[in-house]
Design a protein around this motif. Sequence first.
Motif, PDB file in Angstrom:
ATOM      1  N   GLN A  35      11.993  -0.263   6.232  1.00 35.01           N
ATOM      2  CA  GLN A  35      11.067  -1.213   6.835  1.00 35.01           C
ATOM      3  C   GLN A  35       9.621  -0.874   6.465  1.00 35.01           C
ATOM      4  N   ALA A  36       9.271   0.406   6.530  1.00 35.48           N
ATOM      5  CA  ALA A  36       7.927   0.835   6.145  1.00 35.48           C
ATOM      6  C   ALA A  36       7.682   0.536   4.665  1.00 35.48           C
ATOM      7  N   ARG A  37       8.680   0.792   3.825  1.00 35.60           N
ATOM      8  CA  ARG A  37       8.561   0.489   2.392  1.00 35.60           C
ATOM      9  C   ARG A  37       8.321  -1.005   2.189  1.00 35.60           C
ATOM     10  N   ASN A  38       9.058  -1.834   2.922  1.00 35.04           N
ATOM     11  CA  ASN A  38       8.895  -3.278   2.777  1.00 35.04           C
ATOM     12  C   ASN A  38       7.501  -3.725   3.203  1.00 35.04           C
ATOM     13  N   PHE A  39       6.947  -3.099   4.236  1.00 32.74           N
ATOM     14  CA  PHE A  39       5.566  -3.404   4.610  1.00 32.74           C
ATOM     15  C   PHE A  39       4.628  -3.049   3.459  1.00 32.74           C
ATOM     16  N   MET A  40       4.853  -1.896   2.838  1.00 30.66           N
ATOM     17  CA  MET A  40       4.009  -1.502   1.706  1.00 30.66           C
ATOM     18  C   MET A  40       4.108  -2.518   0.574  1.00 30.66           C
ATOM     19  N   ARG A  41       5.275  -3.075   0.368  1.00 27.76           N
ATOM     20  CA  ARG A  41       5.456  -4.084  -0.684  1.00 27.76           C
ATOM     21  C   ARG A  41       4.671  -5.360  -0.395  1.00 27.76           C
ATOM     22  N   ASN A  42       4.295  -5.567   0.868  1.00 25.60           N
ATOM     23  CA  ASN A  42       3.508  -6.750   1.237  1.00 25.60           C
ATOM     24  C   ASN A  42       2.006  -6.521   1.153  1.00 25.60           C
ATOM     25  N   MET A  43       1.595  -5.285   0.906  1.00 25.65           N
ATOM     26  CA  MET A  43       0.165  -4.982   0.831  1.00 25.65           C
ATOM     27  C   MET A  43      -0.443  -5.586  -0.426  1.00 25.65           C
ATOM     28  N   GLN A  44      -1.696  -6.008  -0.279  1.00 21.81           N
ATOM     29  CA  GLN A  44      -2.445  -6.587  -1.389  1.00 21.81           C
ATOM     30  C   GLN A  44      -3.727  -5.788  -1.614  1.00 21.81           C
ATOM     31  N   ILE A  45      -4.252  -5.861  -2.819  1.00 21.76           N
ATOM     32  CA  ILE A  45      -5.509  -5.179  -3.121  1.00 21.76           C
ATOM     33  C   ILE A  45      -6.585  -5.695  -2.170  1.00 21.76           C
ATOM     34  N   GLY A  46      -7.305  -4.759  -1.564  1.00 18.89           N
ATOM     35  CA  GLY A  46      -8.364  -5.093  -0.627  1.00 18.89           C
ATOM     36  C   GLY A  46      -7.947  -5.031   0.829  1.00 18.89           C
ATOM     37  N   ASP A  47      -6.645  -4.991   1.108  1.00 21.18           N
ATOM     38  CA  ASP A  47      -6.197  -4.885   2.494  1.00 21.18           C
ATOM     39  C   ASP A  47      -6.754  -3.605   3.118  1.00 21.18           C
ATOM     40  N   GLU A  48      -7.135  -3.696   4.390  1.00 25.73           N
ATOM     41  CA  GLU A  48      -7.635  -2.531   5.125  1.00 25.73           C
ATOM     42  C   GLU A  48      -6.488  -1.801   5.804  1.00 25.73           C
ATOM     43  N   VAL A  49      -6.587  -0.476   5.796  1.00 23.48           N
ATOM     44  CA  VAL A  49      -5.550   0.370   6.383  1.00 23.48           C
ATOM     45  C   VAL A  49      -6.202   1.402   7.295  1.00 23.48           C
ATOM     46  N   PHE A  50      -5.799   1.403   8.567  1.00 26.09           N
ATOM     47  CA  PHE A  50      -6.203   2.480   9.459  1.00 26.09           C
ATOM     48  C   PHE A  50      -5.409   3.722   9.073  1.00 26.09           C
ATOM     49  N   ILE A  51      -6.074   4.860   9.012  1.00 26.13           N
ATOM     50  CA  ILE A  51      -5.384   6.145   8.844  1.00 26.13           C
ATOM     51  C   ILE A  51      -5.221   6.754  10.234  1.00 26.13           C
TER      52      ILE A  51
END
Length: 151
Positions: A35-51
């Motif tokens: 599920q986490a991998r699939n979320f990563m596959r939906n990421m696009q250049i420029g998306d913001e990510v909280f660490i």
Amino acid sequence: MQYWLMKTEPDECSIDDFANKPSDVIRWDGVRNYQARNFMRNMQIGDEVFIYHSSCAKIGVVGIVRVSRTAYPDPAQFDTESPYFDSKSTKEKPRWDAVDLQFVRKFPQVISLDKLKSLPELTENPLVKKGSRLSVVPFTKAERDAVLALI
């Protein structure tokens, strides 16, 4: 633009690793949950990510990075010396992905999990739901804005 949260143990990869080399990109690899991998596959250049730092003294959101390269086969899955090696992955059919991330900003203080749980906007977010242990979590704009309002 989409918004995300990625959990990490700071001794493995911390917001300081990004902040110390702000022009560099860091490969986010080692995710071994579908599920986490699939979320990563939906990421696009420029998306913001909280660490989000976990398994440490000060658990919580510590800063923001940005996606600089979309999902690609995680090289660690093919490296027999890596703790993320996967003998079932092949170059023809890789199972796991990585994304590249770049520093945006470090927060002046950690936004704790308790503080996040107190936000009404986050009551449906997997991060604050009991039993959810995903390392990659999607955020809505309203959820993201609620977190940023705490700074």
